[in-house]
Design a protein around this motif. Structure first.
Motif, PDB file in Angstrom:
ATOM      1  N   ALA A   1       0.867  -1.181   0.000  1.00  0.00           N
ATOM      2  CA  ALA A   1       0.000   0.000   0.000  1.00  0.00           C
ATOM      3  C   ALA A   1       0.900   1.226   0.000  1.00  0.00           C
ATOM      4  N   SER A   2       0.476   2.256  -0.696  1.00  0.00           N
ATOM      5  CA  SER A   2       1.268   3.478  -0.767  1.00  0.00           C
ATOM      6  C   SER A   2       0.795   4.470   0.280  1.00  0.00           C
ATOM      7  N   GLU A   3       1.441   5.620   0.329  1.00  0.00           N
ATOM      8  CA  GLU A   3       1.053   6.661   1.277  1.00  0.00           C
ATOM      9  C   GLU A   3      -0.326   7.234   0.964  1.00  0.00           C
ATOM     10  N   GLN A   4      -0.812   7.055  -0.254  1.00  0.00           N
ATOM     11  CA  GLN A   4      -2.172   7.479  -0.587  1.00  0.00           C
ATOM     12  C   GLN A   4      -3.198   6.614   0.141  1.00  0.00           C
ATOM     13  N   GLY A   5      -2.936   5.315   0.218  1.00  0.00           N
ATOM     14  CA  GLY A   5      -3.790   4.408   0.975  1.00  0.00           C
ATOM     15  C   GLY A   5      -5.111   4.072   0.326  1.00  0.00           C
ATOM     16  N   THR A   6      -5.277   4.330  -0.955  1.00  0.00           N
ATOM     17  CA  THR A   6      -6.560   4.040  -1.602  1.00  0.00           C
ATOM     18  C   THR A   6      -6.560   2.695  -2.315  1.00  0.00           C
ATOM     19  N   ILE A   7      -5.416   2.279  -2.831  1.00  0.00           N
ATOM     20  CA  ILE A   7      -5.309   1.010  -3.558  1.00  0.00           C
ATOM     21  C   ILE A   7      -4.317   0.095  -2.862  1.00  0.00           C
ATOM     22  N   ILE A   8      -4.710  -1.170  -2.692  1.00  0.00           N
ATOM     23  CA  ILE A   8      -3.822  -2.204  -2.157  1.00  0.00           C
ATOM     24  C   ILE A   8      -3.563  -3.203  -3.274  1.00  0.00           C
ATOM     25  N   ARG A   9      -2.312  -3.457  -3.563  1.00  0.00           N
ATOM     26  CA  ARG A   9      -1.961  -4.363  -4.657  1.00  0.00           C
ATOM     27  C   ARG A   9      -1.269  -5.616  -4.115  1.00  0.00           C
ATOM     28  N   VAL A  10      -1.525  -6.725  -4.799  1.00  0.00           N
ATOM     29  CA  VAL A  10      -0.946  -8.016  -4.421  1.00  0.00           C
ATOM     30  C   VAL A  10      -0.216  -8.576  -5.630  1.00  0.00           C
ATOM     31  N   HIS A  11       1.049  -8.922  -5.432  1.00  0.00           N
ATOM     32  CA  HIS A  11       1.873  -9.501  -6.493  1.00  0.00           C
ATOM     33  C   HIS A  11       2.238 -10.943  -6.160  1.00  0.00           C
ATOM     34  N   LEU A  12       2.389 -11.747  -7.184  1.00  0.00           N
ATOM     35  CA  LEU A  12       2.901 -13.105  -7.049  1.00  0.00           C
ATOM     36  C   LEU A  12       4.425 -13.008  -7.001  1.00  0.00           C
ATOM     37  N   VAL A  13       5.015 -13.419  -5.889  1.00  0.00           N
ATOM     38  CA  VAL A  13       6.451 -13.212  -5.676  1.00  0.00           C
ATOM     39  C   VAL A  13       7.292 -13.966  -6.695  1.00  0.00           C
ATOM     40  N   SER A  14       6.927 -15.197  -7.011  1.00  0.00           N
ATOM     41  CA  SER A  14       7.750 -16.030  -7.886  1.00  0.00           C
ATOM     42  C   SER A  14       7.950 -15.405  -9.264  1.00  0.00           C
ATOM     43  N   GLU A  15       6.923 -14.707  -9.758  1.00  0.00           N
ATOM     44  CA  GLU A  15       6.992 -14.130 -11.093  1.00  0.00           C
ATOM     45  C   GLU A  15       7.029 -12.607 -11.085  1.00  0.00           C
ATOM     46  N   ALA A  16       6.919 -12.012  -9.892  1.00  0.00           N
ATOM     47  CA  ALA A  16       6.907 -10.550  -9.744  1.00  0.00           C
ATOM     48  C   ALA A  16       5.821  -9.908 -10.592  1.00  0.00           C
ATOM     49  N   THR A  17       4.679 -10.589 -10.703  1.00  0.00           N
ATOM     50  CA  THR A  17       3.569 -10.088 -11.505  1.00  0.00           C
ATOM     51  C   THR A  17       2.389  -9.710 -10.612  1.00  0.00           C
ATOM     52  N   LYS A  18       1.681  -8.662 -11.011  1.00  0.00           N
ATOM     53  CA  LYS A  18       0.524  -8.212 -10.241  1.00  0.00           C
ATOM     54  C   LYS A  18      -0.635  -9.172 -10.431  1.00  0.00           C
ATOM     55  N   SER A  19      -1.210  -9.619  -9.319  1.00  0.00           N
ATOM     56  CA  SER A  19      -2.325 -10.553  -9.368  1.00  0.00           C
ATOM     57  C   SER A  19      -3.646  -9.893  -9.027  1.00  0.00           C
ATOM     58  N   TYR A  20      -3.627  -8.936  -8.091  1.00  0.00           N
ATOM     59  CA  TYR A  20      -4.852  -8.309  -7.627  1.00  0.00           C
ATOM     60  C   TYR A  20      -4.619  -6.833  -7.333  1.00  0.00           C
ATOM     61  N   SER A  21      -5.674  -6.042  -7.544  1.00  0.00           N
ATOM     62  CA  SER A  21      -5.712  -4.653  -7.096  1.00  0.00           C
ATOM     63  C   SER A  21      -7.033  -4.445  -6.385  1.00  0.00           C
ATOM     64  N   PHE A  22      -6.964  -4.007  -5.135  1.00  0.00           N
ATOM     65  CA  PHE A  22      -8.171  -3.778  -4.337  1.00  0.00           C
ATOM     66  C   PHE A  22      -8.259  -2.299  -3.968  1.00  0.00           C
ATOM     67  N   ARG A  23      -9.448  -1.739  -4.095  1.00  0.00           N
ATOM     68  CA  ARG A  23      -9.652  -0.351  -3.688  1.00  0.00           C
ATOM     69  C   ARG A  23     -10.151  -0.322  -2.259  1.00  0.00           C
ATOM     70  N   ARG A  24      -9.332   0.227  -1.350  1.00  0.00           N
ATOM     71  CA  ARG A  24      -9.751   0.354   0.050  1.00  0.00           C
ATOM     72  C   ARG A  24     -10.818   1.425   0.204  1.00  0.00           C
ATOM     73  N   GLY A  25     -10.660   2.517  -0.544  1.00  0.00           N
ATOM     74  CA  GLY A  25     -11.604   3.626  -0.483  1.00  0.00           C
ATOM     75  C   GLY A  25     -11.179   4.697  -1.465  1.00  0.00           C
ATOM     76  N   THR A  26     -11.933   5.778  -1.508  1.00  0.00           N
ATOM     77  CA  THR A  26     -11.615   6.860  -2.440  1.00  0.00           C
ATOM     78  C   THR A  26     -10.844   7.994  -1.781  1.00  0.00           C
ATOM     79  N   CYS A  27     -10.971   8.132  -0.467  1.00  0.00           N
ATOM     80  CA  CYS A  27     -10.261   9.188   0.259  1.00  0.00           C
ATOM     81  C   CYS A  27      -8.927   8.665   0.775  1.00  0.00           C
ATOM     82  N   PRO A  28      -7.860   9.478   0.722  1.00  0.00           N
ATOM     83  CA  PRO A  28      -6.561   9.047   1.243  1.00  0.00           C
ATOM     84  C   PRO A  28      -6.630   8.656   2.717  1.00  0.00           C
ATOM     85  N   SER A  29      -5.875   7.632   3.074  1.00  0.00           N
ATOM     86  CA  SER A  29      -5.836   7.153   4.446  1.00  0.00           C
ATOM     87  C   SER A  29      -4.507   6.450   4.662  1.00  0.00           C
ATOM     88  N   THR A  30      -3.987   6.514   5.875  1.00  0.00           N
ATOM     89  CA  THR A  30      -2.726   5.846   6.194  1.00  0.00           C
ATOM     90  C   THR A  30      -2.992   4.378   6.505  1.00  0.00           C
TER      91      THR A  30
END
Length: 378
Positions: free
Chosen positions: A197-226
């Motif tokens: 998660a970044s300092e914006q806190g709106t999107i959480i991303r999940v990567h597959l470690v073995s291939e370093a590829t993005k598997s999922y993107s989840f939206r926590r919300g629309t407003c920034p949050s820590t």
């Protein structure tokens, strides 16, 4: 869990590698508590500590003082035996220790611009990693010996992650996860997934470690949050679960059903292939906004209270349902440790509503998930 009390605010709170116990440190010492029963396992009043890390349920602790006494320097790591009540070994560094991680083979010590890898048994230094300035000591560690990885920030300008193979002592990959700097990182216990998660806190991303590829993107919300914490459920034959806590005071639970996401993604592509939006929107947007994979416990703690959540246990129960797509019911049991207005801390438990996770017929079950959350004010 039974209520506990102390005269001082919490300085640190951490779970062990299998989430069966957690440690809480205040200005008068630290306590080890059983996650299942809330039983106080160990209590030592020796001064303030900013790091208390457990090695599963063993008697070994890695502790770092808060610097309020000369003998409890934040530059000194003490490996402590709770059975004898005596230090086994002390290690002193040039700058303050920001994080410590360990398993049965490796000990990791994170400083602001360097990270040291040690053999847990001999304490011989195996490698040194030069890092970008890491003021918060941000790191993630997968304790499994088969997939033992360490994740560290790779940039101060964007959300890049360096993934290091701790057993083979070599760089595994570097992942560009976000445009903004990182705020939280988590590795699944088997080293399969990495969540960011970044300092914006709106999107959480999940990567597959073995291939370093993005598997999922989840939206926590629309407003920034820590984002205070990210944690994966134990790795079982169930949909993988990711839990996040933030400064909004809510607990977010995301489902990572690989087969489910793939089928939904195929369906989404079919529906949108001929549309205007389908030609310009990435497919991951649909996953990020799909409510079937995102469940929220609102106002779990007061907004701004630093909180940590882990999935402690998942119980699998057979289901004879023959429907085309069956559901998984998960009932998180939440335990909290937080400071009050008077500086006391308490541990209690609550129960949250069930939520649904889509599954295929041959994978049907009813699951029950217990989530332990430790909240501290810092």
């Amino acid at each position: 869990m039974a209520n506990q009390s102390s005269r001082y605010p919490i300085l640190c709170a951490s779970f062990n590698q299998d989430n069966s116990g957690f440690a809480i440190s205040t200005k008068d010492g630290f306590k080890i508590i059983d996650s299942n029963t809330g039983r106080l396992c160990y209590d030592r009043a020796v001064g303030a500590f900013i790091i208390v890390e457990m090695l599963y349920s063993s008697s070994l602790l890695a502790i770092v003082g808060a610097g309020e006494q000369p003998s409890l320097s934040p530059r000194r790591l003490c490996l402590f035996n709770t059975t004898t009540g005596a230090p086994l070994r002390e290690m002193t560094f040039l700058t303050s220790i920001l994080a410590v991680r360990l398993n049965r083979k490796r000990l990791v010590v994170v400083l602001q611009e360097k990270t040291y890898i040690y053999d847990s048994n001999s304490l011989s230094m195996l490698d040194t990693i030069d890092t970008v300035p890491n003021l918060k000591g941000l790191c993630a560690f997968s304790p499994s010996l088969e997939g033992c990885f360490l994740a560290l920030p790779a940039s101060t300008a964007k959300g890049a992650v360096l993934v290091y193979n701790v057993m083979e002592l070599q760089l595994h990959c570097e992942i560009d996860a976000h445009r903004s700097p990182l705020a939280a990182i988590a590795l699944s216990s088997n080293g399969k997934y990495i969540a960011t998660a970044s300092e914006q806190g709106t999107i959480i991303r999940v990567h597959l470690v073995s291939e370093a590829t993005k598997s999922y993107s989840f939206r926590r919300g629309t407003c920034p949050s820590t984002i205070f914490s990210l944690s994966f459920a134990p790795s079982l034959q169930l949909p993988d679960i990711l839990v996040a806590t933030s400064s909004s005071g809510s607990v977010h639970i995301f489902s990572l059903g690989f087969e489910t996401n793939q089928s939904l993604l195929t369906l989404s592509r079919t529906k949108m292939s001929g549309s205007f939006l389908g030609s310009i929107l990435p497919y991951s947007v649909n996953d990020a906004l799909d409510p079937a994979h995102h469940h929220v416990l609102h106002n779990a703690v007061s907004a701004g209270v630093r909180s940590y959540a882990v999935v402690r246990k998942v119980d699998k129960v057979a289901d004879s349902s023959s429907s085309e797509i069956a559901s998984c019911r998960n009932i998180p049991s939440l335990s909290t440790a937080r400071t009050s207005l008077h500086g006391a801390w308490s541990v209690n438990s609550t129960l949250w509503q069930s939520f649904q996770v889509m599954r295929k017929p041959h994978d049907t079950f009813n699951g029950r998930t217990s989530i332990e959350r430790s909240c501290c004010n810092t």
